[in-house]
Design a protein around this motif. Structure first.
Motif, PDB file in Angstrom:
ATOM      1  N   THR A 221       0.822  -1.211   0.000  1.00 58.59           N
ATOM      2  CA  THR A 221       0.000   0.000   0.000  1.00 58.59           C
ATOM      3  C   THR A 221       0.853   1.257   0.000  1.00 58.59           C
ATOM      4  OG1 THR A 221      -0.127   0.157   2.422  1.00 58.59           O
ATOM      5  CG2 THR A 221      -1.800  -1.185   1.303  1.00 58.59           C
ATOM      6  N   MET A 222       0.203   2.344  -0.324  1.00 63.32           N
ATOM      7  CA  MET A 222       0.804   3.677  -0.214  1.00 63.32           C
ATOM      8  C   MET A 222      -0.320   4.665   0.097  1.00 63.32           C
ATOM      9  SD  MET A 222       1.745   3.758  -4.261  1.00 63.32           S
ATOM     10  CE  MET A 222       2.104   1.992  -4.229  1.00 63.32           C
ATOM     11  N   GLY A 223      -0.040   5.593   1.009  1.00 63.74           N
ATOM     12  CA  GLY A 223      -1.038   6.582   1.405  1.00 63.74           C
ATOM     13  C   GLY A 223      -1.680   6.307   2.748  1.00 63.74           C
ATOM     14  N   VAL A 224      -1.623   5.071   3.223  1.00 65.98           N
ATOM     15  CA  VAL A 224      -2.188   4.751   4.533  1.00 65.98           C
ATOM     16  C   VAL A 224      -1.500   5.575   5.617  1.00 65.98           C
ATOM     17  CG1 VAL A 224      -2.641   2.908   6.203  1.00 65.98           C
ATOM     18  CG2 VAL A 224      -2.738   2.425   3.747  1.00 65.98           C
ATOM     19  N   SER A 225      -0.217   5.799   5.445  1.00 64.99           N
ATOM     20  CA  SER A 225       0.576   6.494   6.460  1.00 64.99           C
ATOM     21  C   SER A 225       0.368   8.005   6.480  1.00 64.99           C
ATOM     22  CB  SER A 225       2.058   6.188   6.253  1.00 64.99           C
ATOM     23  OG  SER A 225       2.467   6.534   4.933  1.00 64.99           O
ATOM     24  N   ILE A 226      -0.482   8.525   5.615  1.00 64.07           N
ATOM     25  CA  ILE A 226      -0.771   9.963   5.667  1.00 64.07           C
ATOM     26  C   ILE A 226      -1.328  10.344   7.033  1.00 64.07           C
ATOM     27  CG2 ILE A 226      -2.328  11.762   4.778  1.00 64.07           C
ATOM     28  CD1 ILE A 226      -2.028  10.446   2.014  1.00 64.07           C
ATOM     29  N   ARG A 227      -2.176   9.470   7.601  1.00 63.30           N
ATOM     30  CA  ARG A 227      -2.776   9.745   8.909  1.00 63.30           C
ATOM     31  C   ARG A 227      -2.079   8.935  10.000  1.00 63.30           C
ATOM     32  NH1 ARG A 227      -8.710   7.814   7.500  1.00 63.30           N
ATOM     33  NH2 ARG A 227      -7.429   6.311   6.377  1.00 63.30           N
TER      34      ARG A 227
END
Length: 371
Positions: A221-227
């Motif tokens: 995944t990518m983008g999960v770590s935005i939050r």
């Protein structure tokens, strides 16, 4: 006495909690309250903002007996004679990115804040108000103080900057982050073969990349770590920046799984990607999650960074925080029960898996046995 008027109300990003400012003839309050699904688990949290009438000398028990929000005692507020009513057009709400705490601003200045620190402990939560100058042993509202004395100011300022990053041209911000992750993954597993959006057209943007190398399909995944994830700060305190952001991955042997089976397993990743914010929880090393998509005899996955035995993978930082890449590995019911046999038993399960030569590459293996 008329019912309180709602001046402003706003849900967090996933609608798990709502923030509202209410005001009657006597006092103004800021509230966080859970949605219907979470109402049996969490209680509304109040934050006194100001008295609109002269403050009482003692605790406003009479108001509480009548089911009204109490005014704050005179010795604890900076306006003993009361203040003018709040004007709705001057109010705004700032949610912290975790979605479990918020602040209310008045003309851009912090008027009150409700942190998440006590939300998960079952105790009465504290809140902080700019017009509060002291607190009694019975109070749930404490002085907000100054930016030098209270870290909440910095957290609210950081939250405002965070939302500003994503307010207008989110495609640009996302494009930069997306490219950083794809570059990191491609450095290990070669060019991305397929790409799937897994955000359901909701913010934040999240994607799943499909990579192939040496008869292994890598899904990441990518983008999960935005939050940042909820709850982590309560558990890890000062070390929270090392644990509150994650991405998810699975490595699947081509010898054991067809494309159709791999797509079914990809649904597990997609479902977990938003779980912390939909359920106000967190995911970490050794956690297990049920997954109906798994082939028998597996029925859950365990999350781990320790199972990975490939070449070092350098992920980009997210808002200066480390990003943990958790590998999902299928486990049986007996293995899951072993992980739950004691607190942090997931670590014991991972040790047994590693001892049994099980790593991040998923195969249709035999189940572990336990004496």
């Amino acid at each position: 006495m008329s019912d309180p008027e709602i001046l402003i109300e706003q849900a967090n990003n996933r609608g798990t909690f709502y923030a509202a400012v209410e005001q009657d003839e006597r006092a103004a309050y800021f509230y966080l309250y859970p949605n219907e699904v979470l109402s049996s688990k969490y209680s509304p949290r109040p934050c006194w903002l100001r008295n609109l009438q002269p403050a009482p000398e003692t605790r406003d028990v009479a108001a509480m007996k009548e089911g009204m929000a109490p005014m704050l005692e005179v010795q604890f507020c900076n306006h003993p004679q009361g203040k003018e009513p709040l004007q709705r057009e001057r109010l705004s709400i700032v949610w912290l990115p975790e979605g479990d705490s918020a602040a209310v601003l008045y003309d851009g200045e912090v008027l009150g804040a409700i942190p998440s620190w006590e939300l998960y402990t079952g105790e009465k939560a504290g809140s902080y108000a700019a017009d509060c100058i002291d607190a009694s042993e019975h109070s749930m509202t404490f002085p907000l103080g100054t930016p030098e004395t209270n870290q909440l100011y910095g957290r609210v300022k950081a939250a405002m900057a965070f939302w500003e990053d994503w307010s207008d041209d989110t495609s640009q911000a996302w494009g930069v982050l997306q490219e950083q992750f794809i570059t990191a993954y491609e450095a290990q597993w070669g060019k991305v073969v397929k790409y799937f959006a897994i955000d359901g057209d909701q913010w934040p943007p999240m994607g799943l990349g499909w990579f192939e190398q040496n008869d292994v399909v890598y899904l990441a995944t990518m983008g999960v770590s935005i939050r940042p994830m909820p709850m982590v700060e309560l558990i890890y305190m000062e070390e929270a920046p090392g644990f509150r952001r994650m991405e998810l991955a699975m490595a699947l042997s081509r010898k054991d799984f067809s494309d159709a089976e791999i797509m079914e397993l990809a649904a597990i990743i997609s479902g977990l990607a938003d779980k912390p914010w939909k359920q106000l929880t967190w995911l970490g090393e050794g956690h297990t999650v049920a997954a109906a998509e798994l082939p028998a005899p597996f029925e859950s996955v365990v999350l781990s960074t320790a199972l990975y035995n490939g070449a070092a993978l350098q992920l980009p930082l997210a808002y200066s925080d480390k990003v943990n890449l958790f590998w999902l590995s299928p486990i049986t019911q007996l293995e899951r029960e072993f992980a739950h046999h004691k607190p942090n038993g997931g670590y014991d399960l991972l040790e047994k898996m590693i001892d049994g030569q099980i790593n991040h590459v998923v195969t249709k293996r035999n189940a572990l046995t336990f004496e």
